[in-house]
Design an enzyme around this catalytic site. Structure first.
Site, PDB file in Angstrom:
ATOM      1  N   ARG A 103       7.812 -10.415  17.713  1.00 45.36           N
ATOM      2  CA  ARG A 103       7.190  -9.170  18.166  1.00 45.36           C
ATOM      3  C   ARG A 103       6.316  -9.414  19.389  1.00 45.36           C
ATOM      4  NH1 ARG A 103       5.037  -7.073  12.237  1.00 45.36           N
ATOM      5  NH2 ARG A 103       7.079  -7.093  11.187  1.00 45.36           N
ATOM      6  N   ASN A 104       5.674 -10.563  19.449  1.00 41.64           N
ATOM      7  CA  ASN A 104       4.815 -10.878  20.590  1.00 41.64           C
ATOM      8  C   ASN A 104       5.644 -11.009  21.860  1.00 41.64           C
ATOM      9  OD1 ASN A 104       2.108 -11.462  19.112  1.00 41.64           O
ATOM     10  ND2 ASN A 104       3.636 -12.614  17.973  1.00 41.64           N
ATOM     11  N   LYS A 157      -0.361 -19.372  19.636  1.00 40.95           N
ATOM     12  CA  LYS A 157       1.054 -19.269  20.046  1.00 40.95           C
ATOM     13  C   LYS A 157       1.471 -17.807  20.195  1.00 40.95           C
ATOM     14  CE  LYS A 157       2.856 -17.982  15.881  1.00 40.95           C
ATOM     15  NZ  LYS A 157       3.904 -16.989  15.539  1.00 40.95           N
ATOM     16  N   GLU A 171       0.526  -9.466  16.432  1.00 41.17           N
ATOM     17  CA  GLU A 171      -0.695 -10.231  16.160  1.00 41.17           C
ATOM     18  C   GLU A 171      -1.311 -10.826  17.418  1.00 41.17           C
ATOM     19  OE1 GLU A 171      -2.536 -10.275  13.735  1.00 41.17           O
ATOM     20  OE2 GLU A 171      -1.439  -9.973  11.882  1.00 41.17           O
ATOM     21  N   ARG A 222       0.808  -1.219   0.000  1.00 35.53           N
ATOM     22  CA  ARG A 222       0.000   0.000   0.000  1.00 35.53           C
ATOM     23  C   ARG A 222       0.847   1.277   0.000  1.00 35.53           C
ATOM     24  NH1 ARG A 222      -5.296  -0.730   0.673  1.00 35.53           N
ATOM     25  NH2 ARG A 222      -6.036  -2.742   1.449  1.00 35.53           N
ATOM     26  N   THR A 256       8.335 -18.728  18.826  1.00 38.71           N
ATOM     27  CA  THR A 256       7.797 -17.415  19.177  1.00 38.71           C
ATOM     28  C   THR A 256       7.982 -17.095  20.654  1.00 38.71           C
ATOM     29  OG1 THR A 256       6.110 -17.891  17.502  1.00 38.71           O
ATOM     30  CG2 THR A 256       5.782 -15.939  18.829  1.00 38.71           C
TER      31      THR A 256
END
Length: 346
Positions: free
Chosen positions: A260-261, A196, A286, A38, A253
């Site tokens: 990022r989590n 997760k 997320e 975008r 993760t």
């Protein structure tokens, strides 16, 4: 000479780290890949440098990767669409695709999560919006974009009820450093890839509080028990949860700071407010978007998910992280494994 895939050209929608890395992985096999995002200014810069300096600096694009400006023409002329956008943008992306896609054009995605506010799985949303004529597939598994872009060894799973499409997609992406497995268990892959992220926030919080490796291992293990309970009630296959899109993605993760989590959880555990932690991460998290929807679906199904519940309380109700950990530790004593006569998942 490489044989051109029947899924070429592939249009990758989303020029962030993961979309760019996947486009590069496909293009390295010689297949034509179009990448669209975008942010037109970013696309122009990527065309000029032949790199994605914002997310994957210094890694040059293969020759067969093309940056495209015209979304409509790209959709109409591609043989396959691979979506890599945040879950919050997933339905809008599908709606923009729907009137442009040629009949039976396959659509896959590397997005993980649930539809915000409704808790709908992405596969179901895609069927509702695109109809039944398009083969659909989910890409999941333990993978960081930077490592894929850098050609570090990675293994992932493609989940689809359409076996020919899943095989074609696996063949398109497969390389010496990017191994792709297939499965028909779309639901299991989606559950593993969604929950997760929420659990990784909890692991990050624990480590940010300085609670150590023992606590982290316990959270991962008991988090896996929550995923199993949730998946069993919804009808997913247990074997999927012990594969790449289940335990593999959970371990990655929860334990690596590229997540990022986990980064969000670490910042919260170290004393930052949720808003401050979000700003520090600076990218889409997320697990934060999925937490409420996962808990809602669990409550609707009468499934206990205490770790997910405490993450929600920290993120959205202002609970103190250390008190939430204590709430988990002070839960009623119970057996880890149930007696064989009891068939309920523990």
């Amino acid at each position: 000479m490489a044989v051109q895939s029947k899924l070429s050209p592939t249009l990758v929608i989303g020029a962030g780290a993961w979309g760019t890395a996947l486009a590069m992985a496909i293009a390295r096999g010689g297949d034509e890949v179009w990448l669209w995002g975008r942010d037109q200014a970013q696309l122009a810069a990527m065309k000029q440098s032949r790199t994605n300096e914002r997310y994957l600096p210094g890694i040059r694009f293969p020759d067969s990767l093309k940056l495209v400006d015209d979304f409509e023409q790209a959709v109409k002329n591609c043989q396959h669409v691979l979506i890599s956008v945040p879950s919050t943008a997933f339905t809008d992306t599908l709606k923009s695709l729907q009137p442009l896609l040629a009949k039976a054009t396959p659509v896959s995605w590397a997005t993980k999560g649930l539809i915000p506010e409704t808790g709908q799985f992405l596969f179901d949303a895609a069927k509702d919006i695109l109809g039944e004529s398009h083969p659909l597939a989910v890409l999941s598994g333990p993978s960081f974009a930077a490592e894929v872009a850098a050609k570090l060894p990675t293994a992932v799973t493609v989940a689809s009820p359409d076996q020919p499409f899943s095989v074609d997609l696996a063949n398109l992406m497969h390389s010496a450093t990017f191994r792709v497995y297939t499965t028909h268990d779309v639901l299991g892959a989606q559950i593993g890839g969604t929950v997760k992220n929420v659990l990784a926030i909890s692991a990050g919080i624990s480590d940010g509080l300085g609670y150590g490796a023992n606590a982290r291992a316990a959270l991962i293990t008991r988090g896996m028990a929550e995923i199993r309970r949730f998946a069993a009630i919804l009808g997913a296959e247990s074997d999927t949860l012990f594969g790449l899109s289940g335990i593999g993605d959970l371990i990655l993760t929860c334990t690596d700071d590229q997540s990022r989590n986990r980064q969000l959880g670490l910042a919260i555990g170290k004393g930052l407010s949720v808003d401050e932690a979000v700003k520090v991460v600076g990218k889409t998290v997320e697990g934060m978007h999925a937490a409420r929807e996962v808990l809602l679906r669990a409550q609707q199904a009468s499934v206990e998910m205490p770790i997910v519940e405490q993450v929600c309380k920290i993120l959205f109700e202002g609970y103190d992280p250390s008190e939430s950990v204590q709430a988990l530790l002070c839960r009623e004593q119970k057996a880890e494994l149930l007696h064989p006569a009891n068939t309920q998942v523990n």
